[in-house]
Each structure stands twice: as C-alpha cells, then as structure tokens.
Design an enzyme around this catalytic site. Sequence first.
Site, PDB file in Angstrom:
ATOM      1  N   HIS A 124       0.828  -1.221   0.000  1.00 21.67           N
ATOM      2  CA  HIS A 124       0.000   0.000   0.000  1.00 21.67           C
ATOM      3  C   HIS A 124       0.859   1.267   0.000  1.00 21.67           C
ATOM      4  O   HIS A 124       0.485   2.281   0.614  1.00 21.67           O
ATOM      5  CB  HIS A 124      -0.957   0.018   1.195  1.00 21.67           C
ATOM      6  CG  HIS A 124      -1.951  -1.091   1.202  1.00 21.67           C
ATOM      7  ND1 HIS A 124      -3.207  -0.971   0.658  1.00 21.67           N
ATOM      8  CD2 HIS A 124      -1.878  -2.362   1.674  1.00 21.67           C
ATOM      9  CE1 HIS A 124      -3.874  -2.115   0.802  1.00 21.67           C
ATOM     10  NE2 HIS A 124      -3.082  -2.974   1.411  1.00 21.67           N
ATOM     11  N   HIS A 177      -4.104   0.929  11.996  1.00 25.98           N
ATOM     12  CA  HIS A 177      -3.915  -0.336  12.705  1.00 25.98           C
ATOM     13  C   HIS A 177      -5.276  -0.977  12.982  1.00 25.98           C
ATOM     14  O   HIS A 177      -6.079  -0.394  13.716  1.00 25.98           O
ATOM     15  CB  HIS A 177      -3.195  -0.067  14.035  1.00 25.98           C
ATOM     16  CG  HIS A 177      -2.734  -1.304  14.735  1.00 25.98           C
ATOM     17  ND1 HIS A 177      -3.256  -2.550  14.478  1.00 25.98           N
ATOM     18  CD2 HIS A 177      -1.795  -1.487  15.681  1.00 25.98           C
ATOM     19  CE1 HIS A 177      -2.659  -3.442  15.237  1.00 25.98           C
ATOM     20  NE2 HIS A 177      -1.766  -2.822  15.978  1.00 25.98           N
ATOM     21  N   ASN A 223     -10.172  -3.021   2.326  1.00 23.01           N
ATOM     22  CA  ASN A 223      -9.866  -3.001   0.894  1.00 23.01           C
ATOM     23  C   ASN A 223     -11.156  -2.823   0.103  1.00 23.01           C
ATOM     24  O   ASN A 223     -12.250  -2.880   0.665  1.00 23.01           O
ATOM     25  CB  ASN A 223      -9.220  -4.331   0.466  1.00 23.01           C
ATOM     26  CG  ASN A 223      -7.744  -4.412   0.817  1.00 23.01           C
ATOM     27  OD1 ASN A 223      -7.101  -3.402   1.088  1.00 23.01           O
ATOM     28  ND2 ASN A 223      -7.213  -5.617   0.801  1.00 23.01           N
ATOM     29  N   TYR A 229       0.883  -4.282  12.246  1.00 24.65           N
ATOM     30  CA  TYR A 229       0.782  -2.855  11.903  1.00 24.65           C
ATOM     31  C   TYR A 229       1.622  -1.955  12.806  1.00 24.65           C
ATOM     32  O   TYR A 229       2.234  -0.998  12.335  1.00 24.65           O
ATOM     33  CB  TYR A 229      -0.685  -2.414  11.847  1.00 24.65           C
ATOM     34  CG  TYR A 229      -1.383  -2.944  10.608  1.00 24.65           C
ATOM     35  CD1 TYR A 229      -1.682  -4.309  10.496  1.00 24.65           C
ATOM     36  CD2 TYR A 229      -1.699  -2.136   9.539  1.00 24.65           C
ATOM     37  CE1 TYR A 229      -2.282  -4.819   9.354  1.00 24.65           C
ATOM     38  CE2 TYR A 229      -2.302  -2.641   8.396  1.00 24.65           C
ATOM     39  CZ  TYR A 229      -2.591  -3.978   8.312  1.00 24.65           C
ATOM     40  OH  TYR A 229      -3.172  -4.486   7.181  1.00 24.65           O
TER      41      TYR A 229
HETATM   42 FE1  HDD Z   1      -2.534  -4.868   5.460  1.00 25.79          FE
HETATM   43  C1  HDD Z   1      -1.074  -1.820   5.152  1.00 25.79           C
HETATM   44  C2  HDD Z   1      -5.472  -3.593   4.260  1.00 25.79           C
HETATM   45  C3  HDD Z   1      -3.878  -8.035   5.375  1.00 25.79           C
HETATM   46  C4  HDD Z   1       0.170  -6.023   7.031  1.00 25.79           C
HETATM   47  N1  HDD Z   1      -3.159  -3.076   4.824  1.00 25.79           N
HETATM   48  C5  HDD Z   1      -2.405  -1.929   4.773  1.00 25.79           C
HETATM   49  C6  HDD Z   1      -3.194  -0.849   4.293  1.00 25.79           C
HETATM   50  C7  HDD Z   1      -4.431  -1.342   4.034  1.00 25.79           C
HETATM   51  C8  HDD Z   1      -4.409  -2.750   4.371  1.00 25.79           C
HETATM   52  C9  HDD Z   1      -5.631  -0.587   3.499  1.00 25.79           C
HETATM   53  C10 HDD Z   1      -2.708   0.571   4.085  1.00 25.79           C
HETATM   54  C11 HDD Z   1      -3.006   1.449   5.263  1.00 25.79           C
HETATM   55  C12 HDD Z   1      -2.585   2.855   4.953  1.00 25.79           C
HETATM   56  O1  HDD Z   1      -3.208   3.480   4.079  1.00 25.79           O
HETATM   57  O2  HDD Z   1      -1.629   3.319   5.576  1.00 25.79           O
HETATM   58  N2  HDD Z   1      -4.284  -5.666   4.868  1.00 25.79           N
HETATM   59  C13 HDD Z   1      -5.399  -4.960   4.487  1.00 25.79           C
HETATM   60  C14 HDD Z   1      -6.512  -5.871   4.367  1.00 25.79           C
HETATM   61  C15 HDD Z   1      -6.049  -7.117   4.667  1.00 25.79           C
HETATM   62  C16 HDD Z   1      -4.659  -6.985   4.991  1.00 25.79           C
HETATM   63  C17 HDD Z   1      -7.920  -5.465   3.993  1.00 25.79           C
HETATM   64  C18 HDD Z   1      -6.785  -8.419   4.716  1.00 25.79           C
HETATM   65  C19 HDD Z   1      -8.028  -8.513   5.031  1.00 25.79           C
HETATM   66  N3  HDD Z   1      -1.952  -6.692   6.055  1.00 25.79           N
HETATM   67  C20 HDD Z   1      -2.653  -7.870   5.978  1.00 25.79           C
HETATM   68  C21 HDD Z   1      -1.933  -8.919   6.656  1.00 25.79           C
HETATM   69  C22 HDD Z   1      -0.796  -8.334   7.160  1.00 25.79           C
HETATM   70  C23 HDD Z   1      -0.827  -6.955   6.753  1.00 25.79           C
HETATM   71  C24 HDD Z   1      -2.407 -10.348   6.815  1.00 25.79           C
HETATM   72  C25 HDD Z   1       0.303  -8.952   7.964  1.00 25.79           C
HETATM   73  C26 HDD Z   1       0.125  -9.859   8.854  1.00 25.79           C
HETATM   74  N4  HDD Z   1      -0.747  -4.084   5.890  1.00 25.79           N
HETATM   75  C27 HDD Z   1       0.217  -4.740   6.584  1.00 25.79           C
HETATM   76  C28 HDD Z   1       1.419  -3.878   6.898  1.00 25.79           C
HETATM   77  C29 HDD Z   1       0.983  -2.488   6.338  1.00 25.79           C
HETATM   78  C30 HDD Z   1      -0.362  -2.795   5.712  1.00 25.79           C
HETATM   79  C31 HDD Z   1       2.701  -4.435   6.419  1.00 25.79           C
HETATM   80  C32 HDD Z   1       1.959  -1.775   5.413  1.00 25.79           C
HETATM   81  C33 HDD Z   1       1.968  -0.341   5.863  1.00 25.79           C
HETATM   82  C34 HDD Z   1       1.200  -0.322   7.096  1.00 25.79           C
HETATM   83  O3  HDD Z   1       0.752  -1.578   7.385  1.00 25.79           O
HETATM   84  O4  HDD Z   1       1.015   0.642   7.814  1.00 25.79           O
HETATM   85  O5  HDD Z   1       1.664  -3.843   8.258  1.00 25.79           O
END
Ligand code: HDD
Length: 684
Positions: A78, A342, A151, A365
């Site tokens: 993202h 988060h 999402n 997160y």
């Molecule tokens: Fe995630 C970012 C949505 C599964 C780990 N995720 C992130 C963002 C969104 C989502 C919208 C961007 C937030 C922003 O604008 O700053 N993610 C989802 C959805 C998931 C999902 C809808 C499944 C239903 N994500 C998911 C899993 C993991 C992560 C299973 C790890 C275990 N996601 C992250 C992250 C991020 C992230 C790596 C990258 C930047 C952030 O968190 O702040 O931690």
Amino acid sequence: MGNEKQNNVNGSSKNEQLEQYRVDDSGKHLTTNQGLKVSEDEFSLKAGERGPTLMEDFHFREKMTHFDHERIPERIVHARGFAAHGEFEVYDSMKEYTKAGFLQDPSKKTPVFVRFSTVAGNRGSGETVRDARGFATKFYTEEGNYDLVGNNIPVFFIQDAIKFPDLVHAIKPEPHNEMPQAATAHDTFWDFVANNQESAHMVMWAMSDRAIPRSLRMMEGFGVHTFRFVNEEGKAHFVKFHWKPVLGTHSLVWDEAQKINGKDPDFHRRDLYESIENGDYPEYELGVQLIKEEDEFNFDFDVLDPTKLWPEEEVPVKIIGKMTLNRNVDNVFAETEQAAFHPGSVVPGIDFSNDPLLQGRLFSYTDTQLIRLGGPNFHELPINRPVCPFHNNQRDGYGRHTINKGQVSYHKNSLANNTPAPASEGEGGYTHYQEKMEGRKVRARSESFKDHFSQATLFWNSMSEPEKEHMINAFSFELGKVMSESIRQQVVDMFAHVNLDLAKGFAEAIGAKIPEGPGSKVTKSSPALSQENTIKKPHTRKVGVIVSNQFDGADVSAVIDNLKEEGLKPEIISNKLGVLKGVDGKELEVDHTFLTCDSVLFDSLYVAGGKVIDKKFKDDTVYFVKEAFAHFKPIGATHEGAHLLEEIGVNNASGVVTGEDMNTFTSQFINAVSAHRHWDRELV
Ligand code: HDD
C-alpha cells in the site's frame, strides 16, 4: 500538546487540533531551524570567492543534512496512496448492537481521515493498475481512534497471516530483475496462486472489473474480516463492514486503464483531489452485516474465514451512516504519508473475531510503523493523535513531543495516588469480549476453511455476460505474460474447479491444454456482486467537449450549461489553447488541446464541431471518438460533430446520441452518460 482541550469531539475537532501544527511560511523571513534569520541562501560560505567551502557554514550543513534525511521507507504494501479528511454521521443509534460512542447519536459528527491505496506498486507507480485498492479509515472518536483498515475487495488471498510475507513476496516485482512494477502479470504471482488455492476467490475479484475502479469515489470498501459488535449488556453480534459509494461502483476497461497510466499516472488522486476542491464531496454509506453469535454455524461458510463473504441476499447489509470527504490535506507527507493505521485500534463496543488473518494483522501494523516512522512515538504525529486526551506511563523514545510532568511513570504507585488510573467499564474502560475458549495448541487449519472454490464459483455465477467476458480477457492477459508453461497449465487446472467455461475461455488464449473437468456444481449467485446492478448517476462525470472555431454558439453553450446544471463536468478540447469564437460571437475558453489530453481521461465525449475544421483537427477528433467508442463510452454529437460520427459510421450505435433539438439531445445524452458504459456495442 494541548490534547486536553480536544475532548469536545465534533466534525471539526480534528481540523482544530491540526491547526495548532500548521505553519504558513509565506511572507516570512528565512531562518535556520534554530530561528536565526538568514541573510543569504544561494552561496555557501567559502574561503575566497573561488575557494573551498568552510566547515563552519552551519546554514549549509543544516540545510543539506535535513535534505539528506528527507526520505522514509515506503510502506511494504500500500505504498502508493492518497488521502482526504471528512466526517462521519450515524443515521440511527446502533445501541441495540454496539456501545461504540460514535455509533449512538445521529446529531454527532465524527472526524475521519481516509487513505486509499494500491497494494503492490511503489510510491511512484501508476494508479490504474490491476490491483486491490486499500480503503483505510481513521475515525477520531471521543473514545479514541478507531481504524477500519479495509480493501475494495471483500475477501483476501490467504487465510492465515503467517502466509502474508509469502504472498507479498510473490506479488511484488521479482527479486532478480525488479520487474514488473505494480502488476500481477508475472510468474511468481501465478505460481503462488496455483500452489495456494485458498487464493481462488480473491483472484476472481482481482481478475474482475473491481480491480480497475473508475474512481476512488466509485468503489466499495470492506472491512473484510468478521469483527464483533458488543452492546451495553455485553451481548455480541458478528459484524462485517461495508462502504457503499453514493455514486455507485464503476470500473474502467483494461485497455483504457493501461493507457491512463501513461497519460496521467496520477489519475485517481487527481480525480479525488479535484472533486473535493470543486465541492463535489465523495460520499460513502456505511453498512453492516450482522450475524447472531448463536447462528455462527448456520451457514455454508465459516464466519472466521477471510476468503469468504456473506452473500447480501442471505445476510442483508444494514445501512447505518454516511461518510463525506470534504477537505484535502495541506501536506501529503505530514498527513498522508505519516498516517499510521492499525486494525487493532478499536473502541469499546467493537472487538475482534478469531479470524487467523486478522489476529496476525493485530501484530504487524505497529511493528511496521516502528521502522517506517522511526520509533514508538508515531502516535504523537499530528495526523495520528486522537482528539481525546491520552495518558499513560510510556516515556521517552525517538521524537518524543509530550512533556510528561511529575516523577511517576509507573503503575501501581502511591506517589501520584495511582494515577493515571485504569478506568472501569462504566467509566469507558475497554474490556475484551469474554469469549469462551478451549482447545489444543496446534499449527493447523480448520476443516471448515477447506472449501476454496464454492464462493469463487458464486462470484462467477453472479457476473453479467460482459463482466464474464472481461474476466476471461483478464486471465488471458495475465497468464499470457507468464513465461512458465507449467504455471499456466496449473492455473487453468485450478480454475477448472471454479467454472469450466472460464477455464476453457482463457486456456485457449494462452495455448494451454483445454480442461475437461471437473467444473463446479455450485449454482448459487448473488446479484449484489454484479456492477451491472449498481447505482447509475451522471454526477461528476467528465465530458470532453470537442469544439472548433465558428461553432454554433447559442446551441453549444446551451448544451454545456445544461450539462453543468445537471452536475456533469464538461471540459473544452480543441487544437490550441485560448478562446474559441462561435458564429454568433459566443466565446468558449479551451481547457485542453488534443495534445495535452486524451479520450481515456474522460467518461464521455460531446463532439460539437465548428465551421473551421482542417484535416489535422478532423483526424484528431476521429482518433478520440474511435478510442472512446472502443471503450464503450457514451458519445454525443451535434452540428458538424453529428456529420463526423456519420462519416465514421458510429452514429447509430448504442450509447451514441445525436440530435438537432438541444433539449432532447441533452437529456438523452445525460441518460447515456448515466449508464457509464455501453457494453452491448459492437466494436468498429
Ligand atoms: Fe494490510 C497496510 C489492508 C492483510 C500487514 N493493509 C495496509 C493498508 C491497508 C491494508 C488498506 C494501508 C493502510 C494505509 O493506508 O496506511 N491488509 C489490508 C486488508 C487485509 C490486509 C484489507 C486483509 C483482510 N496486512 C494484511 C496482513 C498483514 C498486513 C495479513 C500482515 C500480517 N498491511 C500490513 C502492513 C501495512 C499494511 C505491512 C503496510 C503499511 C502499514 O501496514 O502501515 O503492516
């Protein structure tokens, strides 16, 4: 920093809080960060005009050091995002289901901050790539920040968070050559899909038109996981969250999406930014699907499985409120880039389920912000601060802003009379839902998570014919880019479990062995999943108006005025910038030339023409019209424009409107624009 003042939360309370941090440098003297006025900012301090720069030049050192450290790591997923501020209001009290304060009082406005994103691409990647879109909302409630981090697709690729690093490694550019950027059309992604078949359902969504939205204002949002609503009496319901765009859910076509990435890689952020600047505030209704705890096992899916949706026809979406985005950020880095979401930021009345994907997210997160935002104090950044007071015994760390007074920073204590003190539930203290748990410690997947194909078939069954055609084309494109013949065949064989027509359709295009079976016995469909059944409105649709000099002044101006009155956005295209003159002296200011815009940047074209049309003008117009036509767009034409459409031979096609009476023409054209695209059109 003043957070005590902010406990009277209303729609503007976040804005008022941010105001304390805004700085306007215009008209001010230049200073160093120490406040010292600077007399000169073009030349470093030297030993003689042609001599070396001196170490003592503190102004140069400070300026250069700050610059050298201006970049922070982009989000691991993202990374490319765009955000806006707004407010949320609930329609009726949700007291029966949840005690969440911001869902009680319809007269209350809760400030929100929403960041939309693509998932796979880096911060500078194109915006109309085939991908899921992030839809992350921060509600600044008086009980603390609540983050709904969703999402635009209601299901996910995997069922357990431990597979997330694998999924992301497979989607991202391949490590040996860093290609392709922001695309799933490559071997490692499809290798992951074929070998992790729980991905089938989300892959269907990703290959559908949902993955190429027309606008961030025209896509749904989903919390994906099952959460819990808990009311005052401690009674819980399972809940899934939906955002429904007031303008309906609409998509681009694939050829157009790819071209837009070249013509305007900022297409989606520009659309959102300009809509808000124009006062056309994007609106989304919040919906919830609710399942009683006692009904947990009454469905043919497991409510804890994030690869499953709850069909709206079985579990209706109750619309409970509306979010309006009404303010652009002042500074993208300070706000959008530094925003930290988060899924674990909840408020009393909202709790988690045991969805193993959600459970893992609850760890990831905070962990990621520590590296991205450089330490544990990211909650103090203005965009992340709650608008209610916060107190605890956390201290120190990089970039600490708060000056905590007193000698006590531990609990329990007697020196400060045990403050800050935990709050009882009655005082608003968060208590976790007391779900009864028993079981053995195992690394395993529940049997109830093992049906990977039924809902993928449900999705296919729910699509209209054009949508099915788009999906077959999407699979054909994506797998057509996969080098490994074995992976191509594995994917065909996998999707033969979803639907045989689909698998055969793309197997043929990619030269794979045509599957004979097994096919699917699932006949269920969910009409709510088809974009054919979405809301259709002409509002904010962009109309490219092609006009030349000596146009029919009164008629053409009347059409343009009418379109504006009905909320459409006509923009004038001609062969050069400046002012065009009508036969009656009416004037039109040109917004774009054929060179600076393209048909793919508009929802529709209105070819008005004019008497002065040379060969180049005509060729450019024909190019625009043919391309818009091939993308199934509504096209209107009057006067010389109508003759041109006749010449091209598209005048009688579906969604093409010509006419001599301007009132009738305008209303028919607006109807054609409302339809979004005219799929029944034969390609010329
Ligand atoms: Fe995630 C970012 C949505 C599964 C780990 N995720 C992130 C963002 C969104 C989502 C919208 C961007 C937030 C922003 O604008 O700053 N993610 C989802 C959805 C998931 C999902 C809808 C499944 C239903 N994500 C998911 C899993 C993991 C992560 C299973 C790890 C275990 N996601 C992250 C992250 C991020 C992230 C790596 C990258 C930047 C952030 O968190 O702040 O931690």
